[in-house]
Design an enzyme around this catalytic site. Structure first.
Site, short mmCIF file in Angstrom:
data_model
loop_
_atom_site.label_atom_id
_atom_site.label_comp_id
_atom_site.label_asym_id
_atom_site.label_seq_id
_atom_site.Cartn_x
_atom_site.Cartn_y
_atom_site.Cartn_z
N THR A 20 65.10 51.10 30.88
CA THR A 20 64.51 50.81 29.26
C THR A 20 63.26 50.32 29.23
O THR A 20 63.00 49.29 29.84
CB THR A 20 65.73 50.33 28.58
OG1 THR A 20 66.77 50.88 28.48
CG2 THR A 20 65.41 50.04 27.07
N GLY A 36 51.40 43.63 37.78
CA GLY A 36 50.43 43.93 39.02
C GLY A 36 51.00 44.21 40.13
O GLY A 36 50.81 45.32 40.73
N THR A 37 52.06 43.45 40.53
CA THR A 37 52.61 43.80 41.83
C THR A 37 53.41 44.95 42.10
O THR A 37 53.26 45.77 42.85
CB THR A 37 53.61 42.50 42.10
OG1 THR A 37 52.77 41.11 42.06
CG2 THR A 37 54.42 42.71 43.46
N CYS A 87 48.93 31.69 44.74
CA CYS A 87 50.11 32.37 45.54
C CYS A 87 50.42 31.70 46.84
O CYS A 87 51.42 31.70 47.38
CB CYS A 87 50.14 33.84 45.78
SG CYS A 87 49.51 34.58 44.16
N ASN A 127 40.30 37.72 43.19
CA ASN A 127 40.99 36.50 42.66
C ASN A 127 40.60 35.19 43.10
O ASN A 127 40.53 34.29 42.48
CB ASN A 127 42.46 36.86 42.53
CG ASN A 127 43.00 37.06 44.10
OD1 ASN A 127 42.63 38.07 44.73
ND2 ASN A 127 43.93 36.43 44.51
N GLN A 133 42.03 41.36 38.11
CA GLN A 133 41.09 40.39 37.74
C GLN A 133 40.12 41.06 36.89
O GLN A 133 39.32 40.08 36.52
CB GLN A 133 40.58 39.61 38.92
CG GLN A 133 41.78 38.88 39.65
CD GLN A 133 42.28 37.53 39.09
OE1 GLN A 133 41.28 37.03 38.24
NE2 GLN A 133 43.49 37.11 39.31
C1 LIG Z 1 47.82 38.58 39.83
C2 LIG Z 1 47.40 39.72 40.68
C3 LIG Z 1 48.30 40.52 41.03
C4 LIG Z 1 49.80 40.59 40.64
O1 LIG Z 1 50.05 40.68 39.32
P1 LIG Z 1 51.23 40.29 38.86
O2 LIG Z 1 51.36 40.77 37.61
O3 LIG Z 1 51.63 38.70 39.19
O4 LIG Z 1 52.50 40.99 39.57
C5 LIG Z 1 47.81 41.43 41.86
N1 LIG Z 1 46.57 41.67 42.15
C6 LIG Z 1 45.63 40.85 41.67
C7 LIG Z 1 44.17 40.94 41.97
C8 LIG Z 1 46.08 39.75 40.78
O5 LIG Z 1 45.01 39.03 40.36
#
Ligand SMILES: *Cc1c(COP(=O)(O)O)cnc(C)c1O
Length: 419
Positions: free
Chosen positions: A259, A79-80, A360, A163, A201
Site C-alpha cells: 500500500t 534512497g537505500t 553512516c 555525500n 545529495q
Molecule cells: C542518504 C543517502 C542514501 C540513502 O538514503 P536513505 O533514504 O537514507 O535510504 C543513498 N545515497 C546517498 C548519496 C545518500 O546521501
C-alpha cells in the site's frame, strides 16, 4: 582551556547531508493524508480515489521536474531501497553466462554504502565489480571508467554528488559517452549497459533533467531535501527491464508492491518541488557562507586541509552555480594532530552538530572509504570532520562555530601532544 560560553541551549545544526528537518510547508501538505484522507489508493470508492489522485499528482509533479513521464517514477521507501531496486532489479547473476550476458558492474569507489554494499552482495553471488577510481579531488576518471567496460558489463552506477566531500560527477558527459557505446553494442547484437545515478545529495542543488544526464535509472530520497524520511523514488526510463524486489499487490507497476505511503509520497513531491524551485538561490547563498567559513578557518587555525574539490574556494573567485564542481553546502576539513571523533564530541557539547566523514560510519571507526579513495593519509582521515550547511544556516551560526572551533582545536592538540 576550552572556551567557556553560556550554554543557553544554543544549537547549530551543520549536518544537513545526514538528514534535513521536515519543511513546515511539506508537513502541512502531508497533514490531511494522515487522517481525513486516509484512503487506500487501490480502493474504488471516494476515499480511495482521492488518495489515488494525490499519489498520481505527486508522480506527475516529480516527473515534470526531471523531464520524465509519470509512468517512469516508482515510489519507494527511500534512497537505500531505490538503489537496491536499481542494482538488484537490473542484475541477475547467472553463473557461466554466455558472452554478452550482464555479470559485470562498474561503480565509483566513493559511492554511498547503499551502492557499495549492494554490489558487494552481487559480487558474493559471482558478479564482477569494478570500482572506478577518482582523482585527489573526488572526480571519477571518465577515461578509465570506460576502459573498464567489457561485453559483460550490465550497469554503471555513479553518484551525482558525493555525500562526504561534495564532489559533483560529470553525469551528463558519462551518459553521452555511454550512449555511443550502447549504439555500437546494439549494432553488434549485445545488450545495452544501463546507467544509474544516485542523486540523493544532488536533488537540492542540481539539475536532475534525466535526458540531459542520459541516465536510465536515478535515485532520489526525501530525507535530504526537507521531506519525510523513508520516502524516495526511482526513475526508471521507459523500456528499462527491471525485476521487483518486493512482491505483493502489484503497486507501482509491479515494481514495488505494498500500500502506497500516501502522506510520504505527497510530502516527497512537495519537498522535491521546493528543492528544485529554490536551488539556484540557495546555491549562491550557501556557497558564499561555505567559502567564508573555509577562508576564516584556514586563516585562524594552522595545519588544516580541505578535503574534496577546491576550485573556487580560497581564491576569492565566485562560484558559478551553473557549473558547480562541489556541492555549495559541503565543507570537509582535516585537522592535523587530533581526532575528528573527539572534535565532534566537543563541538556537540557546545551545541554544534557535525559529522566525521560520513554519518553512516560514525558508529564504527572504519576510516572513510571516500577520503581513502582521494588519497588522504590515515591521520588526515581520522582528523577529519564534515560540516554541511542548509536552509536554516545563517552567518551568525558560522560565526559562533568560528568562535568555538579554533580554541577547541588548539586545546585538543595540546592534550594530544601531552599524552
Ligand atoms: C542518504 C543517502 C542514501 C540513502 O538514503 P536513505 O533514504 O537514507 O535510504 C543513498 N545515497 C546517498 C548519496 C545518500 O546521501
Amino acid at each position: 582551556m576550552f572556551p567557556k560560553f553560556k550554554k543557553n541551549n544554543k544549537s547549530v545544526y551543520l549536518d544537513y547531508a545526514a538528514t534535513t528537518p521536515l519543511d513546515k510547508q511539506v508537513q502541512k501538505t502531508m497533514a490531511p493524508f494522515w487522517s481525513d484522507e486516509f484512503g487506500n489508493p487501490s480502493s474504488l470508492y471516494r476515499q480511495g480515489r482521492e488518495a489515488r489522485k494525490a499519489v498520481e499528482s505527486a508522480r506527475q509533479s516529480i516527473a515534470r521536474l526531471i523531464n520524465a513521464s509519470p509512468s517512469e517514477i516508482i515510489f519507494t521507501a527511500g534512497g537505500t531501497e531505490s538503489v537496491n531496486l536499481a542494482i538488484f532489479g537490473s542484475m541477475k547473476i547467472v553463473k557461466g553466462a554466455p558472452l554478452g550476458q550482464p555479470s559485470h558492474i562498474i561503480v565509483s569507489a566513493i559511492e554511498h554504502p547503499a551502492i557499495l554494499s549492494s554490489v558487494q552482495a552481487l559480487q558474493n553471488q559471482g558478479a564482477e565489480v569494478t570500482l572506478a577510481e577518482v582523482d585527489n579531488h573526488g572526480f571519477v576518471n571518465v577515461q578509465k571508467l570506460f576502459q573498464a567496460v567489457n561485453l559483460q558489463t550490465g550497469i554503471i552506477s555513479i553518484m551525482y554528488a558525493n555525500n562526504e566531500i561534495g564532489s559533483i560527477q560529470p553525469i551528463g558527459e558519462i551518459g553521452r559517452r555511454l550512449s555511443q557505446v550502447n549504439k555500437e553494442r546494439e549494432r553488434q547484437g549485445f545488450s545495452r549497459i544501463l546507467f544509474h545515478t544516485d542523486a540523493c545529495q544532488a536533488a537540492g542543488a542540481l539539475d536532475l533533467n534525466v535526458n540531459k544526464l542520459g541516465v536510465d535509472l536515478m535515485t532520489v530520497n526525501g530525507s535530504k531535501i526537507y521531506g519525510p524520511k523513508q520516502t524516495g523514488f526511482l526513475y526508471v526510463r521507459t523500456g528499462t527491464k527491471l525485476n521487483p524486489l518486493i512482491f505483493g499487490g502489484g503497486q507501482e507497476r509491479g515494481l514495488r508492491s505494498g500500500t502506497e505511503n500516501v502522506p510520504g509520497i505527497v510530502g516527497l513531491a512537495e519537498a522535491f518541488r521546493l528543492a528544485q524551485k529554490n536551488r539556484a538561490k540557495e546555491n549562491g547563498r550557501l556557497a558564499k557562507l561555505r567559502d567564508y567559513f573555509i577562508r576564516e578557518i584556514l586563516k585562524q587555525i594552522p595545519n588544516v586541509s580541505v578535503n574534496g574539490p577546491e576550485p573556487m574556494l580560497l581564491k576569492g573567485a565566485k562560484s558559478k552555480t551553473g557549473t558547480l564542481s562541489r556541492l555549495p553546502n559541503n565543507i570537509n576539513l582535516s585537522f592535523s594532530g587530533i581526532e575528528g571523533e573527539s572534535l565532534l564530541l566537543y563541538l556537540d557539547s557546545y551545541g554544534i552538530s557535525v559529522s566525521t566523514g560520513s554519518a553512516c560510519s560514525s558508529a564504527n571507526m572504519e576510516p572513510s572509504h571516500v577520503l581513502q579513495a582521494i588519497g588522504r593519509s590515515q591521520a588526515e582521515i581520522f582528523g577529519s570532520i564534515r560540516l554541511t550547511l542548509g536552509k536554516f544556516t545563517v552567518k551568525k551560526d558560522l560565526d559562533y562555530v568560528l568562535k568555538v572551533l579554533p580554541p577547541v582545536v588548539a586545546e585538543l592538540r595540546k592534550i594530544t601532544k601531552d599524552v
